[in-house]
Design an enzyme around this catalytic site. Structure first.
Site, mmCIF file in Angstrom:
data_model
loop_
_atom_site.group_PDB
_atom_site.id
_atom_site.type_symbol
_atom_site.label_atom_id
_atom_site.label_comp_id
_atom_site.label_asym_id
_atom_site.label_seq_id
_atom_site.Cartn_x
_atom_site.Cartn_y
_atom_site.Cartn_z
ATOM 1 N N LYS A 33 0.845 -1.206 0.000
ATOM 2 C CA LYS A 33 0.000 0.000 0.000
ATOM 3 C C LYS A 33 0.878 1.253 0.000
ATOM 4 O O LYS A 33 2.083 1.171 0.272
ATOM 5 C CB LYS A 33 -0.909 -0.031 1.224
ATOM 6 C CG LYS A 33 -0.152 -0.066 2.542
ATOM 7 C CD LYS A 33 -1.067 -0.454 3.699
ATOM 8 C CE LYS A 33 -0.305 -0.390 5.011
ATOM 9 N NZ LYS A 33 -1.036 -0.997 6.117
ATOM 10 N N TYR A 244 17.019 29.647 8.515
ATOM 11 C CA TYR A 244 15.815 30.356 8.935
ATOM 12 C C TYR A 244 15.729 30.404 10.455
ATOM 13 O O TYR A 244 15.978 29.399 11.132
ATOM 14 C CB TYR A 244 14.562 29.644 8.408
ATOM 15 C CG TYR A 244 14.284 29.897 6.955
ATOM 16 C CD1 TYR A 244 14.052 31.176 6.469
ATOM 17 C CD2 TYR A 244 14.244 28.842 6.053
ATOM 18 C CE1 TYR A 244 13.781 31.393 5.130
ATOM 19 C CE2 TYR A 244 13.973 29.038 4.717
ATOM 20 C CZ TYR A 244 13.744 30.322 4.256
ATOM 21 O OH TYR A 244 13.484 30.527 2.945
HETATM 22 C C1 PLP Z 1 -0.228 -1.912 6.778
HETATM 23 C C2 PLP Z 1 -0.778 -3.165 7.319
HETATM 24 C C3 PLP Z 1 0.059 -4.229 7.678
HETATM 25 C C4 PLP Z 1 1.572 -4.134 7.666
HETATM 26 O O1 PLP Z 1 2.025 -3.493 8.838
HETATM 27 P P1 PLP Z 1 3.601 -3.313 9.115
HETATM 28 O O2 PLP Z 1 3.658 -2.769 10.476
HETATM 29 O O3 PLP Z 1 4.086 -2.337 8.080
HETATM 30 O O4 PLP Z 1 4.209 -4.647 8.952
HETATM 31 C C5 PLP Z 1 -0.532 -5.424 8.061
HETATM 32 N N1 PLP Z 1 -1.880 -5.545 8.128
HETATM 33 C C6 PLP Z 1 -2.713 -4.531 7.824
HETATM 34 C C7 PLP Z 1 -4.178 -4.724 7.924
HETATM 35 C C8 PLP Z 1 -2.195 -3.304 7.418
HETATM 36 O O5 PLP Z 1 -3.032 -2.302 7.133
#
Ligand code: PLP
Length: 347
Positions: A33, A244
């Site tokens: 994702k 800055y």
């Molecule tokens: C993003 C996600 C993961 C992965 O989590 P990590 O901490 O990056 O390993 C697993 N399960 C779900 C439902 C997620 O949304």
């Protein structure tokens, strides 16, 4: 001269192999994702060897389908017939996390793989135990619907000693789901809770070489090396100020290297004075506030040249976990915030 995010293909393959070694009896849902946690799907193809690929939007599933034939787990599921048809066309398994989603799929006339997501204590997405049982009964009426797995997500897996982990596992154990595949483990649980790997594990951050626990993990290899060139070198005298707000003041005569990266590229504006930056294999401290396009580094009397490469993170000597600590955030946020202005390449 440009900021560059070099995505290591061998590190991606290595980290996926670490997941397989940690959870040898589970299938892997590679979480890609947010454009592969900011690494860009097109540069993350070694991950597309996972058994399934997890995305948060249909648009991500569409992009992924150009790159591979693996089944896709659509985490938010679908809400209407249009989304359902597109999800099926793209070869998605859909998650049901709310009872209202049952209506959208109840009369599906093609084979549909469904994952039922249960809320075991995080209280974000997920069905209650009663809603789960009811959903199983309702979905059983349509032979096109196949329940592929029952899943749940941890709130505190990054804190292995947090009591809530055991409470969530116990809640999951009490569900009447032994006839289904099960899935609970994110990266943190893959690394710290081997007894709940079940049928599917869902690694995200560890695939990108970053530890979910905040401190670098020795067996994971960083995937994204973020670097930028030195654009200017400037000698300043003791007492003079930089950047800055003039928040940083030289204690002695020194040289400031000005690097061509800033918050407009995704380098965190909240990085504190002293945040380490790697130049020619040595660490030097950030001096003054991060600007949109530039940062300044106190290099003392080191001999460096305009055009030399400064590494911001993604090196054995400078991991993104460290930058996250210096900027009060997590590696996840830094990686997903690298902007489109940065030149992404494969290494
Ligand atoms: C993003 C996600 C993961 C992965 O989590 P990590 O901490 O990056 O390993 C697993 N399960 C779900 C439902 C997620 O949304």
């Amino acid at each position: 001269m440009h900021a560059v995010a070099a995505i290591s293909q061998s590190a991606l393959a290595h980290n996926l192999s670490i997941v397989r070694a940690q959870a040898p009896h589970s299938k892997i849902v590679g979480m890609v994702k947010a454009n592969a946690y900011g690494h860009h799907l097109i540069h993350s193809t070694p991950l597309l060897q996972a058994d399934l690929l997890g995305v948060s939007e249909l648009s991500e599933a569409r992009q992924l389908r150009q790159l591979c034939n693996q089944p896709i787990l659509l985490l938010p599921g679908v809400y209407n017939a249009t989304e359902l048809n597109e999800a099926i066309e793209l070869g998605c398994h859909v998650v049901i996390h709310h009872p209202s989603q049952i209506t959208a799929i109840a009369n599906v006339d093609q084979t549909l793989n469904v994952w039922l997501k249960v809320d075991t204590g995080m209280h974000r997405l997920g069905l209650s135990a009663d809603e789960l049982n009811l959903s199983i009964q309702q979905l059983a009426k349509n032979p096109n619907i196949h329940i592929e797995a029952v899943m749940s997500h941890f709130a505190c897996a990054d804190e292995p000693n947090n009591i809530q982990n055991l409470q969530q596992i116990s809640h999951f154990d009490q569900l009447d789901i032994t006839s289904f595949n099960r899935s609970m483990a994110n990266s943190a649980a893959i690394l710290s809770l081997p007894n709940i790997h079940f049928d599917y594990v869902r690694p995200g951050i560890m695939l990108y070489g970053v530890s979910p626990f905040g401190k670098p993990h020795e067996s994971l290899q960083p995937v994204m090396e973020l670097s930028a060139p030195i654009l200017s070198l400037k000698k300043i005298s003791a007492g003079e100020r930089v950047g800055y707000g003039a928040t940083w003041q030289a204690e002695e005569d020194t040289t400031i290297a000005v690097i061509g990266i800033g918050y407009g590229d995704g380098y965190p504006r909240h990085a504190r004075n002293g945040t380490p930056i790697l130049i020619n294999n040595k660490l030097y401290p950030l001096a003054g506030r991060v600007s949109m396009d530039l940062i300044c580094v106190d290099i003392g009397n080191a001999s460096v040249n305009i055009g030399d490469k400064a590494i911001l993170w993604g090196h054995a000597k400078l991991r993104v976990e460290t930058i996250a600590q210096y900027s009060d955030t997590i590696g996840y946020e830094l990686l997903t915030h690298v902007s489109s202005r940065v030149n992404f390449i494969q290494s």
